[in-house]
Design a protein around this motif. Structure first.
Motif, PDB file in Angstrom:
ATOM      1  N   ARG A 173     -23.675  31.808  46.424  1.00 10.48           N
ATOM      2  CA  ARG A 173     -23.483  30.970  47.625  1.00 10.48           C
ATOM      3  C   ARG A 173     -24.785  30.811  48.401  1.00 10.48           C
ATOM      4  O   ARG A 173     -25.135  29.716  48.810  1.00 10.48           O
ATOM      5  CB  ARG A 173     -22.383  31.554  48.507  1.00 10.48           C
ATOM      6  CG  ARG A 173     -21.018  31.184  47.950  1.00 10.48           C
ATOM      7  CD  ARG A 173     -19.928  32.132  48.351  1.00 10.48           C
ATOM      8  NE  ARG A 173     -18.655  31.637  47.859  1.00 10.48           N
ATOM      9  CZ  ARG A 173     -18.216  31.798  46.609  1.00 10.48           C
ATOM     10  NH1 ARG A 173     -18.946  32.421  45.718  1.00 10.48           N
ATOM     11  NH2 ARG A 173     -17.041  31.322  46.241  1.00 10.48           N
ATOM     12  N   TRP A 208     -26.354  27.190  48.791  1.00  8.86           N
ATOM     13  CA  TRP A 208     -26.411  26.659  50.150  1.00  8.86           C
ATOM     14  C   TRP A 208     -27.844  26.541  50.654  1.00  8.86           C
ATOM     15  O   TRP A 208     -28.138  25.689  51.481  1.00  8.86           O
ATOM     16  CB  TRP A 208     -25.606  27.530  51.101  1.00  8.86           C
ATOM     17  CG  TRP A 208     -24.135  27.546  50.835  1.00  8.86           C
ATOM     18  CD1 TRP A 208     -23.411  26.689  50.046  1.00  8.86           C
ATOM     19  CD2 TRP A 208     -23.182  28.471  51.365  1.00  8.86           C
ATOM     20  NE1 TRP A 208     -22.082  27.028  50.053  1.00  8.86           N
ATOM     21  CE2 TRP A 208     -21.913  28.117  50.862  1.00  8.86           C
ATOM     22  CE3 TRP A 208     -23.289  29.557  52.218  1.00  8.86           C
ATOM     23  CZ2 TRP A 208     -20.761  28.809  51.184  1.00  8.86           C
ATOM     24  CZ3 TRP A 208     -22.140  30.264  52.534  1.00  8.86           C
ATOM     25  CH2 TRP A 208     -20.886  29.889  52.032  1.00  8.86           C
ATOM     26  N   GLU A 253     -18.622  33.170  56.781  1.00  5.32           N
ATOM     27  CA  GLU A 253     -18.740  31.964  55.959  1.00  5.32           C
ATOM     28  C   GLU A 253     -18.551  32.277  54.481  1.00  5.32           C
ATOM     29  O   GLU A 253     -17.893  31.517  53.762  1.00  5.32           O
ATOM     30  CB  GLU A 253     -20.115  31.312  56.169  1.00  5.32           C
ATOM     31  CG  GLU A 253     -20.308  30.687  57.523  1.00  5.32           C
ATOM     32  CD  GLU A 253     -21.706  30.168  57.692  1.00  5.32           C
ATOM     33  OE1 GLU A 253     -21.887  28.931  57.593  1.00  5.32           O
ATOM     34  OE2 GLU A 253     -22.625  30.986  57.907  1.00  5.32           O
ATOM     35  N   ILE A 254     -19.104  33.390  54.047  1.00  4.46           N
ATOM     36  CA  ILE A 254     -18.969  33.788  52.637  1.00  4.46           C
ATOM     37  C   ILE A 254     -17.504  34.097  52.329  1.00  4.46           C
ATOM     38  O   ILE A 254     -16.950  33.620  51.326  1.00  4.46           O
ATOM     39  CB  ILE A 254     -19.860  35.016  52.330  1.00  4.46           C
ATOM     40  CG1 ILE A 254     -21.336  34.729  52.598  1.00  4.46           C
ATOM     41  CG2 ILE A 254     -19.636  35.503  50.903  1.00  4.46           C
ATOM     42  CD1 ILE A 254     -21.956  33.676  51.730  1.00  4.46           C
ATOM     43  N   ASP A 295     -14.786  33.101  53.900  1.00  6.53           N
ATOM     44  CA  ASP A 295     -13.972  31.887  53.940  1.00  6.53           C
ATOM     45  C   ASP A 295     -14.146  31.057  52.678  1.00  6.53           C
ATOM     46  O   ASP A 295     -13.169  30.503  52.152  1.00  6.53           O
ATOM     47  CB  ASP A 295     -14.316  31.048  55.174  1.00  6.53           C
ATOM     48  CG  ASP A 295     -13.821  31.684  56.471  1.00  6.53           C
ATOM     49  OD1 ASP A 295     -13.029  32.648  56.405  1.00  6.53           O
ATOM     50  OD2 ASP A 295     -14.263  31.222  57.548  1.00  6.53           O
ATOM     51  N   ASP A 296     -15.371  30.985  52.159  1.00  3.19           N
ATOM     52  CA  ASP A 296     -15.605  30.195  50.949  1.00  3.19           C
ATOM     53  C   ASP A 296     -14.974  30.853  49.718  1.00  3.19           C
ATOM     54  O   ASP A 296     -14.338  30.181  48.910  1.00  3.19           O
ATOM     55  CB  ASP A 296     -17.105  29.974  50.738  1.00  3.19           C
ATOM     56  CG  ASP A 296     -17.371  28.878  49.735  1.00  3.19           C
ATOM     57  OD1 ASP A 296     -16.926  27.727  49.966  1.00  3.19           O
ATOM     58  OD2 ASP A 296     -17.997  29.164  48.694  1.00  3.19           O
ATOM     59  N   ARG A 351     -11.213  30.445  49.428  1.00  5.31           N
ATOM     60  CA  ARG A 351     -10.698  29.144  48.955  1.00  5.31           C
ATOM     61  C   ARG A 351     -10.261  29.230  47.498  1.00  5.31           C
ATOM     62  O   ARG A 351      -9.452  28.440  47.043  1.00  5.31           O
ATOM     63  CB  ARG A 351     -11.773  28.059  49.098  1.00  5.31           C
ATOM     64  CG  ARG A 351     -12.101  27.737  50.528  1.00  5.31           C
ATOM     65  CD  ARG A 351     -13.142  26.665  50.675  1.00  5.31           C
ATOM     66  NE  ARG A 351     -13.590  26.154  49.386  1.00  5.31           N
ATOM     67  CZ  ARG A 351     -14.582  25.309  49.216  1.00  5.31           C
ATOM     68  NH1 ARG A 351     -15.247  24.860  50.231  1.00  5.31           N
ATOM     69  NH2 ARG A 351     -14.927  24.897  48.017  1.00  5.31           N
ATOM     70  N   HIS A 352     -10.798  30.211  46.753  1.00  2.32           N
ATOM     71  CA  HIS A 352     -10.512  30.352  45.327  1.00  2.32           C
ATOM     72  C   HIS A 352      -9.687  31.588  44.995  1.00  2.32           C
ATOM     73  O   HIS A 352      -8.942  31.607  44.030  1.00  2.32           O
ATOM     74  CB  HIS A 352     -11.819  30.393  44.528  1.00  2.32           C
ATOM     75  CG  HIS A 352     -12.725  29.252  44.839  1.00  2.32           C
ATOM     76  ND1 HIS A 352     -12.495  27.978  44.395  1.00  2.32           N
ATOM     77  CD2 HIS A 352     -13.852  29.190  45.589  1.00  2.32           C
ATOM     78  CE1 HIS A 352     -13.449  27.182  44.842  1.00  2.32           C
ATOM     79  NE2 HIS A 352     -14.285  27.885  45.573  1.00  2.32           N
TER      80      HIS A 352
END
Length: 122
Positions: free
Chosen positions: A14, A18, A26-27, A29-30, A33-34
């Protein structure tokens, strides 16, 4: 240089993609998503990556903001150097590595060698 563990690599990926500073939130939350991952787990691994010098960090208020300390390519180059050191004959290991390159990679290697020679001469 030791290879990154699975979660370490996932976190570093990431930062490399990014190409900017990011918070643990932020990490998390990303990644979430998976798949589900705990905030504390990412905090722990991010702190480990900082102490291993893969990440730098700075305080922004009460929050740590992290950034990759080097590029993905720098990391790959360090792994390749370690791979060459794993053999008893570094030049032979290098020759074997080069023997497995495709024409595009060989052209990139030739270009890099010419640039390195120019820097060494100048």
């Amino acid at each position: 240089m030791r290879r990154l563990g699975d979660l370490e690599a996932e976190i570093m990926d990431r930062f490399w993609k990014w190409n900017r500073p990011a918070t643990v939130r932020e990490i998390v939350d990303d990644i979430n998503r998976h798949r589900d991952i705990a905030y504390t787990t990412v905090t722990t691994v991010t702190t480990i990556l900082f102490h291993k010098a893969y990440l730098t960090r700075a305080r922004e208020g009460r929050i740590w903001v992290y950034r990759a300390a080097a590029t993905r390519e720098d990391y790959a180059a360090a792994l390749m150097a370690d791979g060459l050191d794993a053999g008893e004959d570094r030049p032979a290991a290098l020759a074997a590595f080069v023997g497995n390159l495709d024409p595009h990679e060989l052209a990139a290697l030739r270009s890099a060698l010419r640039a390195a020679e120019r820097r060494a001469e100048g």
